[in-house]
Design a protein around this motif. Structure first.
Motif, short mmCIF file in Angstrom:
data_model
loop_
_atom_site.label_atom_id
_atom_site.label_comp_id
_atom_site.label_asym_id
_atom_site.label_seq_id
_atom_site.Cartn_x
_atom_site.Cartn_y
_atom_site.Cartn_z
N GLN A 289 33.12 -9.06 31.53
CA GLN A 289 34.36 -8.32 31.75
C GLN A 289 35.19 -8.25 30.48
O GLN A 289 35.82 -7.25 30.19
N CYS A 290 35.15 -9.35 29.75
CA CYS A 290 36.02 -9.45 28.60
C CYS A 290 35.30 -8.93 27.37
O CYS A 290 34.60 -9.67 26.70
N LYS A 291 35.47 -7.65 27.08
CA LYS A 291 34.81 -7.13 25.89
C LYS A 291 35.61 -5.96 25.29
O LYS A 291 36.49 -5.40 25.95
N VAL A 292 35.27 -5.64 24.07
CA VAL A 292 36.00 -4.58 23.36
C VAL A 292 35.08 -3.37 23.23
O VAL A 292 33.93 -3.51 22.86
N THR A 293 35.60 -2.23 23.60
CA THR A 293 34.81 -1.01 23.40
C THR A 293 35.48 -0.14 22.35
O THR A 293 36.70 0.05 22.37
N ALA A 294 34.65 0.31 21.43
CA ALA A 294 35.14 1.18 20.36
C ALA A 294 34.02 2.13 19.99
O ALA A 294 32.85 1.75 20.09
N PRO A 295 34.33 3.37 19.61
CA PRO A 295 33.25 4.28 19.22
C PRO A 295 32.51 3.73 18.01
O PRO A 295 33.14 3.23 17.06
N GLU A 296 31.21 3.79 18.05
CA GLU A 296 30.40 3.19 16.99
C GLU A 296 30.62 3.93 15.66
O GLU A 296 30.82 3.33 14.63
N ARG A 297 30.58 5.29 15.74
CA ARG A 297 30.72 6.11 14.53
C ARG A 297 31.74 7.21 14.79
O ARG A 297 31.71 7.83 15.85
N VAL A 298 32.59 7.41 13.82
CA VAL A 298 33.53 8.54 13.92
C VAL A 298 33.55 9.27 12.59
O VAL A 298 33.26 8.68 11.56
N GLU A 299 33.86 10.56 12.65
CA GLU A 299 33.95 11.36 11.42
C GLU A 299 35.39 11.79 11.23
O GLU A 299 36.01 12.30 12.17
N ALA A 300 35.90 11.58 10.02
CA ALA A 300 37.29 11.92 9.75
C ALA A 300 37.36 12.92 8.61
O ALA A 300 36.81 12.66 7.54
N PRO A 301 37.98 14.08 8.81
CA PRO A 301 38.12 15.04 7.70
C PRO A 301 39.07 14.49 6.63
O PRO A 301 40.10 13.91 6.96
N VAL A 302 38.68 14.69 5.41
CA VAL A 302 39.46 14.17 4.27
C VAL A 302 40.85 14.83 4.23
O VAL A 302 41.03 15.97 4.68
N GLU A 303 41.81 14.07 3.69
CA GLU A 303 43.19 14.54 3.46
C GLU A 303 44.00 14.81 4.72
O GLU A 303 45.09 15.37 4.64
N LEU A 304 43.49 14.41 5.88
CA LEU A 304 44.24 14.60 7.12
C LEU A 304 44.46 13.23 7.75
O LEU A 304 43.75 12.28 7.44
N PRO A 305 45.44 13.11 8.65
CA PRO A 305 45.60 11.83 9.35
C PRO A 305 44.43 11.63 10.33
O PRO A 305 43.88 12.61 10.83
N PHE A 306 44.09 10.37 10.57
CA PHE A 306 43.03 10.09 11.53
C PHE A 306 43.36 8.82 12.30
O PHE A 306 43.84 7.85 11.73
N THR A 307 43.09 8.84 13.60
CA THR A 307 43.42 7.69 14.46
C THR A 307 42.15 6.99 14.93
O THR A 307 41.23 7.62 15.43
N LEU A 308 42.15 5.65 14.72
CA LEU A 308 41.05 4.80 15.17
C LEU A 308 41.53 4.07 16.41
O LEU A 308 42.70 3.68 16.47
N SER A 309 40.66 3.86 17.40
CA SER A 309 41.12 3.10 18.55
C SER A 309 40.04 2.21 19.14
O SER A 309 38.84 2.44 18.96
#
Ligand SMILES: *[C@@H]1O[C@H](CO)[C@@H](O)[C@H](O)[C@H]1NC(C)=O
Ligand SMILES: *[C@@H]1O[C@H](CO)[C@@H](O)[C@H](O)[C@H]1NC(C)=O
Ligand SMILES: *[C@@H]1O[C@H](CO)[C@@H](O)[C@H](O)[C@H]1NC(C)=O
Ligand SMILES: *[C@@H]1O[C@H](CO)[C@@H](O)[C@H](O)[C@H]1NC(C)=O
Length: 374
Positions: free
Chosen positions: A24-44
Motif C-alpha cells: 500500500q505504501c509506495k510512490v508512483t511517478a512517471p518513469e520517463r518524461v519529455e520536457a521542451p527546452v526553455e519552457l516551464p515543466f512540472t514533475l510530480s
C-alpha cells in the motif's frame, strides 16, 4: 499441536498484513518524461500512504542527488530549495515541483522522497529528457545576382554533433550544400564554393548564398544530427526571381499606323499592360506572346498597334508588372519626350557655342593686350 498451528496461522496472517501495508505504501511517478527546452515543466510524484501514516516532509533531489526542494506539507512557509524550481499546487498525497525554465542541464533522473511517520521514507524516481524542435524561417525569395539567407534554429546545441544543409531542386535528388561539425570549420561543397557561407553554430544556423543563380531555386533542408535522439530537420524553400528590364521598339507598318513592341525577359514571366489600351485610337487590344528561354527565364512580348496620331497627343507607355518589383516599371515610347529631348539638346548646343565664342573673344583680347605690352 492445535495451539502451534494457530500460532503459525497467526504469524502467516501477520506477515501477509505487513506485506499489504508495504504494498500500500509506495510512490508512483512517471518513469520517463519529455520536457521542451526553455519552457516551464512540472514533475510530480504520488504516495499511497499506509493506514495511520502521516506525511511529515517531502524532499526532492536533483540529477546530482543534491537537494532541490524540501517542505513540510503541514506548514505553508516551510518550502526551501534552489532558485530555479518552485512548489506547484497539487492534490493531496501528491507532490509537484515546477522547473521555471528547462535547460539542457536539467536532463537526468529526479528523486522524490516522502518521509512518513511511522512508516519511514518512501521514494520514487522520474527521469527527464529535454527536447527541442528545429524551426526554420518561412519560405524566401531572392533576386538572381543578389544575396539570399536561409536560417534554422535548434534549442539544444549541446546535443548537436553536426548541422548539414541539403538542397532539393525540382525533380532532382537532394545534394549537400554545406555543413558544420563541432570543433571544425564550416564545409562548403564544391558547386557552392565562393558562393555560399555557413555560420559556425550548432544552434542558430544561417546559410548565405551570394550571388544567387536560377539553379539555386528549390527547397533547403537543415539537418541537425543530435545525440542520442538522432536527426532532426526543417525545410525552407527558395524562389529565385529575375527582374525584367523592359524595352520598347516601334515601327510604322503602313501610313499612319504604328506597331509597338514592349519586351521583358524575367522569371517568373512579367505581365505587360499599356496605358492607352482604352483609347479609341488603338487598333484592337495588345497581342501578348511568351517565349521560354533556355535558362529558366521567359521572354514576354506585347504588341500594340496604334494610329500615329495618338503619339502626338498622349504619352504612350508600357507598364511591366512583376512579383519581384515594388511598383511596375513604365517605359515610354513617346515622341513628345523625343521633341523635348531635341529642344534640350539644341539649347545646350547653342549655349555651349556661345561660351566657346566668348572664351575665344576674351583670349583674343588678352593676347592683343599682351602684344601691346611687348
Ligand atoms: C543518485 O542516487 C541513485 C541511488 O539513489 C544512484 O543510482 C545514482 O547513481 C546517484 N546519482 C548521482 C549523480 O550521484
Ligand atoms: C514553402 O514552399 C513549399 C514549396 O513551394 C510549400 O510546399 C510550403 O507549403 C511552403 N511553406 C510555407 C510556410 O509557405
Ligand atoms: C514585334 O515583335 C514581333 C514578334 O516577335 C516581330 O515580328 C515584330 O517585328 C516586332 N516589331 C517591332 C517594331 O520590333
Ligand atoms: C474617340 O473618342 C473621342 C473622345 O474621347 C471622340 O471625340 C471621337 O469621336 C472618338 N472616335 C471614334 C472613331 O470613335
Amino acid at each position: 499441536m492445535m495451539c502451534e498451528s494457530s500460532l503459525m496461522r497467526c504469524l502467516q496472517l501477520c506477515v501477509s498484513l505487513l506485506m499489504v501495508v508495504r504494498l500500500q505504501c509506495k510512490v508512483t511517478a512517471p518513469e520517463r518524461v519529455e520536457a521542451p527546452v526553455e519552457l516551464p515543466f512540472t514533475l510530480s510524484c504520488m504516495v499511497s500512504k499506509g493506514r495511520g501514516d502521516t506525511l511529515k516532509q517531502v524532499r526532492w533531489l536533483d540529477v546530482q542527488n543534491k537537494t532541490l526542494l524540501t517542505y513540510e506539507p503541514s506548514q505553508k512557509d516551510s518550502v526551501s530549495g534552489q532558485q530555479h524550481v518552485e512548489l506547484a499546487p497539487s492534490p493531496k498525497d501528491t507532490s509537484a515541483i515546477t522547473i521555471r525554465r528547462v535547460g539542457f542541464r536539467d536532463e537526468g533522473c529526479y528523486t522524490c522522497i516522502f518521509d512518513l511517520y511511522p512508516g519511514g521514507s518512501q521514494e520514487g524516481h522520474t527521469c527527464l529528457t529535454v527536447t527541442s524542435r528545429v524551426t526554420a524561417e518561412g519560405n524566401k525569395t531572392a533576386v538572381s545576382g543578389k544575396a539570399a539567407a536561409l536560417s534554422c534554429s535548434y534549442g539544444l546545441p549541446e546535443k548537436v554533433q553536426q548541422v548539414l544543409w541539403r538542397h532539393t531542386a525540382k525533380q532532382r535528388d537532394s545534394s549537400g550544400v554545406a555543413s558544420y561539425a563541432k570543433y571544425s570549420d564550416p564545409m562548403i561543397e564544391p558547386p557552392y564554393q565562393e558562393r555560399a557561407w555557413l555560420t559556425p553554430s550548432l544552434s542558430h544556423s544561417q546559410l548565405s548564398i551570394r550571388p544567387v543563380i536560377i539553379q539555386d531555386e528549390g527547397c533547403y533542408t537543415c539537418e541537425y544530427h543530435t545525440y542520442p535522439e538522432g536527426t532532426k530537420s526543417a525545410t525552407v524553400c527558395l524562389t529565385v526571381f529575375v527582374l525584367p528590364k523592359p524595352q520598347v521598339s516601334y515601327k510604322s507598318t503602313s501610313p499612319g499606323v504604328i506597331e509597338a513592341n514592349c519586351t521583358a525577359v524575367s522569371r517568373p514571366p512579367a505581365e505587360i499592360v499599356w496605358n492607352v489600351e482604352r483609347d479609341n485610337r488603338t487598333m484592337g487590344p495588345p497581342v501578348t506572346s511568351q517565349l521560354q528561354q533556355g535558362d529558366g527565364t521567359t521572354l514576354v512580348i506585347s504588341t500594340l498597334t496604334v494610329q500615329s496620331g495618338l503619339l502626338k497627343d498622349v504619352s504612350v507607355k508600357c507598364l511591366v508588372h512583376h512579383k519581384g518589383l515594388e511598383s511596375p516599371i513604365a517605359v515610354s515610347m513617346n515622341t513628345k519626350i523625343g521633341t523635348a529631348l531635341t529642344i534640350l539638346i539644341s539649347v545646350t548646343t547653342v549655349a555651349a557655342l556661345l561660351v566657346i565664342s566668348l572664351c575665344f573673344c576674351l583670349w583674343k583680347c588678352f593676347l592683343r593686350k599682351e602684344d601691346d605690352g611687348v
